[in-house]
Design an enzyme around this catalytic site. Structure first.
Site, short mmCIF file in Angstrom:
data_model
loop_
_atom_site.label_atom_id
_atom_site.label_comp_id
_atom_site.label_asym_id
_atom_site.label_seq_id
_atom_site.Cartn_x
_atom_site.Cartn_y
_atom_site.Cartn_z
N CYS A 114 4.02 12.43 -12.22
CA CYS A 114 4.82 11.22 -12.49
C CYS A 114 5.33 11.16 -13.93
O CYS A 114 6.27 10.42 -14.23
CB CYS A 114 4.02 9.96 -12.17
SG CYS A 114 3.56 9.88 -10.44
N HIS A 246 7.69 3.96 -15.74
CA HIS A 246 7.42 4.60 -14.46
C HIS A 246 7.04 3.51 -13.46
O HIS A 246 6.23 2.63 -13.77
CB HIS A 246 6.28 5.61 -14.61
CG HIS A 246 5.79 6.14 -13.30
ND1 HIS A 246 6.64 6.62 -12.34
CD2 HIS A 246 4.53 6.24 -12.78
CE1 HIS A 246 5.92 7.00 -11.30
NE2 HIS A 246 4.65 6.77 -11.53
N ASN A 276 7.04 4.15 -5.58
CA ASN A 276 6.75 5.14 -6.63
C ASN A 276 7.42 6.46 -6.25
O ASN A 276 7.01 7.12 -5.30
CB ASN A 276 5.23 5.30 -6.74
CG ASN A 276 4.81 6.28 -7.82
OD1 ASN A 276 5.63 7.03 -8.33
ND2 ASN A 276 3.54 6.27 -8.16
O1 UT7 Z 1 2.12 7.29 -10.14
C1 UT7 Z 1 0.87 7.72 -10.55
C2 UT7 Z 1 0.04 6.61 -10.93
N1 UT7 Z 1 -0.48 5.89 -9.78
C3 UT7 Z 1 -0.80 4.64 -9.95
O2 UT7 Z 1 -0.57 4.11 -11.00
C4 UT7 Z 1 -1.53 3.91 -8.85
C5 UT7 Z 1 -2.55 3.03 -9.48
N2 UT7 Z 1 -3.33 2.26 -8.54
C6 UT7 Z 1 -2.85 1.20 -7.85
O3 UT7 Z 1 -1.68 0.90 -7.93
C7 UT7 Z 1 -3.81 0.38 -7.02
O4 UT7 Z 1 -5.13 0.76 -7.32
C8 UT7 Z 1 -3.55 0.49 -5.50
C9 UT7 Z 1 -2.29 -0.24 -5.13
C10 UT7 Z 1 -3.47 1.95 -5.10
C11 UT7 Z 1 -4.71 -0.16 -4.70
O5 UT7 Z 1 -4.90 -1.49 -5.11
P1 UT7 Z 1 -6.38 -2.04 -5.39
O6 UT7 Z 1 -6.25 -3.46 -5.71
O7 UT7 Z 1 -6.98 -1.13 -6.45
O8 UT7 Z 1 -7.08 -1.89 -3.98
P2 UT7 Z 1 -8.33 -0.98 -3.55
O9 UT7 Z 1 -7.97 0.46 -3.53
O10 UT7 Z 1 -9.53 -1.36 -4.36
O11 UT7 Z 1 -8.54 -1.48 -2.05
C12 UT7 Z 1 -8.88 -2.84 -1.76
C13 UT7 Z 1 -8.97 -3.03 -0.26
C14 UT7 Z 1 -9.86 -1.98 0.43
O12 UT7 Z 1 -10.57 -2.66 1.48
P3 UT7 Z 1 -12.09 -3.12 1.28
O13 UT7 Z 1 -12.85 -1.87 0.98
O14 UT7 Z 1 -12.07 -4.08 0.13
O15 UT7 Z 1 -12.41 -3.74 2.61
C15 UT7 Z 1 -8.89 -1.00 1.02
O16 UT7 Z 1 -9.41 -0.37 2.17
O17 UT7 Z 1 -7.66 -2.87 0.34
C16 UT7 Z 1 -7.75 -1.91 1.42
N3 UT7 Z 1 -6.48 -1.21 1.51
C17 UT7 Z 1 -5.45 -1.65 2.26
N4 UT7 Z 1 -5.30 -2.70 3.07
C18 UT7 Z 1 -4.14 -2.86 3.68
C19 UT7 Z 1 -6.10 -0.08 0.85
N5 UT7 Z 1 -4.83 0.23 1.19
C20 UT7 Z 1 -4.41 -0.71 2.05
C21 UT7 Z 1 -3.19 -0.95 2.73
N6 UT7 Z 1 -3.10 -2.02 3.53
N7 UT7 Z 1 -2.13 -0.13 2.59
#
Ligand code: UT7
Length: 319
Positions: A114, A246, A276
């Site tokens: 990225c 980004h 992204n």
């Molecule tokens: O370009 C390179 C750089 N990349 C980035 O900068 C990405 C950085 N990270 C992020 O943007 C965020 O961490 C994410 C958007 C990827 C995830 O957000 P989060 O608030 O960190 O969520 P999480 O991964 O902690 O997941 C929270 C919950 C989980 O469920 P439980 O375990 O709390 O029951 C996941 O299973 O959300 C669930 N989950 C979803 N639910 C519905 C994960 N993906 C999804 C989804 N739809 N697509």
């Protein structure tokens, strides 16, 4: 006055097919509500048959050249950032070169995921300032849809495809690119990676990410490198007209702007429309904000990105 890289023109390209969150939710266990709340993403563009990193890059380059009023024959350097090349080799840069009918110039790919566009811009800027080239195409182009695991809802909803291109021209000026700063820290290879490759599995592999940990590093690294590039360019946050970040997650953009004391109104946001697009996201957002009249000639603009590796970087320029 000194020899510097001036941005002569900008162009971008998107695949034909736009996919909304609701369309994804019909195939994957997710919802528009979750995606918008956690990321700010509302849609993304997905490459179809015949659309590749190379074709999108070529379209963006053609538009950039037309916008700059530069003849393809005058380009003597192509630096293309991608993590999703058309083939393992030859470089996608040489495919763009051939498609543009440029028979002899320097052409190569740069791979910093990225952050790839910032790396490509910095390398091209150095080559222009040192006199190794005079007119460059700097391209970020990706088809991440082809390396997504469509059964992994935590990653497949986050990415899209596209390309953006800048035409740089070496000129005696006080404007143009004022400073670039790049970083990498390979200790974090395992937080964002693809589980395949020609020298390991022999397959292309799929993207894997520990999103929460990437998020935490992103805000710290981006705020750090933005301060560094502003200081090197002799600028303060108050001098900045626009930040073109980004586009990974609207919450990262907000948190980074807050950390620097920059008003959200100065931050260009396209993640809602494009998701992204990795190395394509900065030039795509830059082109969007120039085309809609937000970024004007003479504005001080700061570009920044962070991605797999980890890699991160920033550039300060007078457009
Ligand atoms: O370009 C390179 C750089 N990349 C980035 O900068 C990405 C950085 N990270 C992020 O943007 C965020 O961490 C994410 C958007 C990827 C995830 O957000 P989060 O608030 O960190 O969520 P999480 O991964 O902690 O997941 C929270 C919950 C989980 O469920 P439980 O375990 O709390 O029951 C996941 O299973 O959300 C669930 N989950 C979803 N639910 C519905 C994960 N993906 C999804 C989804 N739809 N697509």
């Amino acid at each position: 006055m000194s020899r510097r890289s001036v941005i002569a023109g900008v162009g971008s390209a998107l695949p034909k097919r736009r996919v909304t969150n609701d369309e994804l939710a019909a195939q994957v266990d997710t919802s528009d509500e979750w995606i918008v709340e956690r990321t700010g993403i509302r849609s993304r563009y997905i490459a179809g048959d015949g659309e590749t990193t190379g074709t999108l890059a070529t379209e963006a380059a053609r538009k950039g050249l037309a916008n700059a009023g530069v003849d393809a024959a005058d380009v003597d350097l192509i630096v293309l950032a991608t993590a999703t090349p058309d083939q393992t080799f030859p470089s996608t840069a040489t495919k763009v070169q051939a498609a543009l009918g440029i028979n002899d110039c320097i052409a190569f790919d740069v791979h910093a995921v990225c952050t790839g566009f910032l790396y490509a811009l910095s390398v091209a800027d150095s080559m222009l300032r040192s006199g190794n080239a005079a007119k460059a195409l700097v391209i970020g182009a990706e088809t991440f849809s082809r390396i997504l695991d469509w059964d992994d809802r935590a990653t497949c909803v986050l990415f899209g495809d596209g390309a953006g291109a800048l035409v740089l021209s070496a000129e005696e000026t006080e404007g143009g690119i004022l400073s670039t700063k790049l970083h990498a820290d390979g200790r974090h290879n395992d937080l964002l990676f693809v589980d395949g490759g020609p020298s390991t599995t022999g397959t292309v592999g799929k993207l894997r990410m520990k999103g929460r940990e990437v998020f935490r590093h992103a805000v710290v690294n981006l705020a750090g490198v933005l301060n560094e590039v502003l200081s090197d360019a002799g600028l303060t946050a108050e001098d900045v007209d626009w930040v073109v970040p980004h586009q990974a997650n609207a919450r990262i953009l907000d948190a980074t702007a807050k950390k620097l004391g920059l008003p959200a109104a100065k931050v260009v946001v396209t993640v809602d429309e494009h998701a992204n697009t990795s190395a394509a996201s900065v030039p795509l957002a830059f082109d969007t904000a120039i085309s809609d009249g937000r970024i004007k000639r003479g504005d001080i603009v700061v570009l920044e990105a962070m991605g797999g590796g980890f890699t991160w970087g920033a550039a300060a320029l007078r457009y």
